[in-house]
Write an enzyme that holds these catalytic residues in place. Structure first.
Site, short mmCIF file in Angstrom:
data_model
loop_
_atom_site.label_atom_id
_atom_site.label_comp_id
_atom_site.label_asym_id
_atom_site.label_seq_id
_atom_site.Cartn_x
_atom_site.Cartn_y
_atom_site.Cartn_z
N TYR A 166 0.79 24.65 47.36
CA TYR A 166 0.13 23.38 47.64
C TYR A 166 0.35 22.94 49.08
O TYR A 166 -0.35 22.06 49.59
CB TYR A 166 0.63 22.29 46.69
CG TYR A 166 0.19 22.50 45.25
CD1 TYR A 166 -0.93 23.27 44.95
CD2 TYR A 166 0.88 21.93 44.20
CE1 TYR A 166 -1.34 23.47 43.65
CE2 TYR A 166 0.48 22.11 42.88
CZ TYR A 166 -0.63 22.88 42.61
OH TYR A 166 -1.04 23.08 41.32
N LYS A 217 4.74 36.50 38.21
CA LYS A 217 3.70 37.53 38.12
C LYS A 217 4.11 38.68 39.03
O LYS A 217 3.38 39.11 39.93
CB LYS A 217 2.34 36.94 38.53
CG LYS A 217 1.15 37.82 38.14
CD LYS A 217 0.99 38.03 36.66
CE LYS A 217 -0.29 38.82 36.36
NZ LYS A 217 -0.36 39.23 34.94
N ASP A 249 0.99 35.15 32.24
CA ASP A 249 -0.05 35.24 31.22
C ASP A 249 0.54 35.40 29.83
O ASP A 249 0.07 34.79 28.86
CB ASP A 249 -1.04 36.37 31.54
CG ASP A 249 -0.36 37.65 31.99
OD1 ASP A 249 0.87 37.65 32.18
OD2 ASP A 249 -1.08 38.65 32.17
N ASP A 273 2.49 23.99 36.86
CA ASP A 273 1.43 23.01 36.67
C ASP A 273 0.63 23.31 35.41
O ASP A 273 0.33 22.43 34.60
CB ASP A 273 0.49 23.05 37.88
CG ASP A 273 0.30 21.69 38.51
OD1 ASP A 273 0.77 20.70 37.94
OD2 ASP A 273 -0.32 21.62 39.57
N ASP A 277 1.13 21.50 31.28
CA ASP A 277 0.02 20.85 30.59
C ASP A 277 -0.26 21.52 29.25
O ASP A 277 -0.61 20.86 28.26
CB ASP A 277 -1.23 20.87 31.46
CG ASP A 277 -1.26 19.71 32.45
OD1 ASP A 277 -0.20 19.08 32.64
OD2 ASP A 277 -2.32 19.42 33.02
#
Length: 388
Positions: A166, A217, A249, A273, A277
């Site tokens: 970010y 990952k 994943d 993030d 959620d």
């Protein structure tokens, strides 16, 4: 981001009885305590109501915070400042210098929500969400804690960084040699950035069930390869913590398939993030989940993970529990006031055990209430004996 949109969900039934939301002890982060009268502790809190439902839920959380504090010998001095769309409308920027100064000078910061349709077409530097990123940078917060109660017996805690992609550079949108627009962002982690969030995660896991899952990952991303290498090396310092690794994943699938297998998860900011959620929906509603953003020193930033929900703003439909629980995290992780924090956590459980539900968590057999009434019920429960 913490300002992720609140979505319409299918309500799920909650068990008849709730137990404590969290079992972990406060993390080793503390902030400054202002001078107080004899026998009293006084803290300066910056309130950032923000946009949409933010002012509604922050107002309720403030009342609960005051009530819990008064019962534990804690006093608060509140200062309300503008941020996000509210600040854009007021002074033309999403994070005024006055807000930054107030936040830095406080003992903790409680944020409501930011954003809304009104500002969606603004240029990036004039979007409400940019103000949140700037605030995090100004406070130098790097560790984001998001507890999620999956079942009464299981509390999952996600920790993720607030740095890297970010804020990473280079970033931007440019035109390539073929005249085509190309957007790009960079994920960059220095070893010390990985080490500091990993240490927070190991310390937190040690105080919980002693299990830490690092999500990355590493099969395709160099940043994740370094991440896994550094986390693995630090594990030697925490022989009492069981460390595992999982690709993001697979972690997303496993959270849905068997959330009970997890205790503490640590990951980077973009994976965190998304996974936080996802975890919020396992609990029944994103309106139930609080968060804490912490730094090495100085004030922490505490906020619900839901968004501003402009479609229900001002209609007394918002769920204030995530913000109330964020106030509890402010007490526990920001100020070290664990008794007052527990009063709030137990008060939330008390209101839920009595069957009160806002629309996002309503199911047959429970009592549908609005934002204000839910807050009033929590306030009543704050005064009752602490549950065990």
């Amino acid at each position: 981001m913490a300002a992720a949109l609140q979505t319409n969900i299918r309500p799920v039934k909650f068990p008849a009885t709730f137990r404590a939301l969290t079992k972990q002890s406060p993390a080793p982060f503390r902030v400054r305590c202002a001078a107080a009268s004899p026998g009293k502790k006084r803290y300066n809190i910056t309130l950032l109501p923000g946009d949409g439902i933010g002012p509604e839920v922050v107002s309720i959380a403030k009342n609960v915070l005051q009530q819990a504090g008064s019962l534990e010998g804690v006093e608060f001095s509140f200062r309300e400042m503008a941020v996000g769309g509210a600040a854009l409308d007021l002074v033309g920027v999403p994070l005024p210098e006055e807000t930054i100064s107030a936040a830095k000078d406080s003992d903790a910061v409680l944020l409501g929500a930011i954003g809304g349709y009104k500002w969606d077409k603004n240029e990036k530097h004039l979007k409400p969400e940019t103000g949140l990123l700037q605030l995090r940078a100004a406070l130098k917060v790097f560790a984001n804690l998001r507890p999620a109660t999956v079942l009464p017996q299981v509390t999952l805690l996600l920790l993720f960084t607030l740095t890297s992609i970010y804020f990473g550079v280079p970033r931007g949108i440019k035109t390539n040699e073929n005249g085509e627009e190309v957007g790009f962002n960079t994920e960059v982690y220095a070893a010390h950035e990985i080490d500091r969030i990993a240490r927070v995660a190991f310390d937190t896991a040690r105080k919980r069930r002693g299990k830490l899952c690092s999500v990355d990952k590493a099969n395709v991303l160099e940043a994740s390869i370094l991440w896994r290498r550094r986390v693995t090396a630090l594990a030697a310092e925490y022989p009492d913590v069981e460390l595992s690794h999982m690709y993001v994943d697979n972690a997303a699938m496993q959270l849905v398939r068997d959330p009970k297998q997890f205790d503490t998860i640590v990951t980077n900011n973009i994976f965190g993030d998304i996974l936080s959620d996802e975890a919020s929906m396992i609990t029944g509603s994103i309106g139930m989940l609080p968060s804490a953003s912490l730094s090495d020193s100085g004030p922490g930033l505490f906020e619900p993970i839901h968004g501003s929900a402009p479609d229900i703003a001002g209609q007394d439909k918002a769920n204030p529990l995530a913000t109330i629980l964020s106030a509890a995290m402010l007490l526990k992780y920001g100020l070290g006031e664990e008794k007052a924090a527990k009063r709030i956590e137990d008060a939330v459980l008390g209101a839920l055990n009595k069957g009160f539900r806002t629309g996002d968590i309503y199911s047959a057999g429970t009592k549908l209430v609005g934002c204000k009434e839910m807050g009033e019920e929590v306030l009543k429960s704050v005064d009752t004996q602490v549950f065990v």
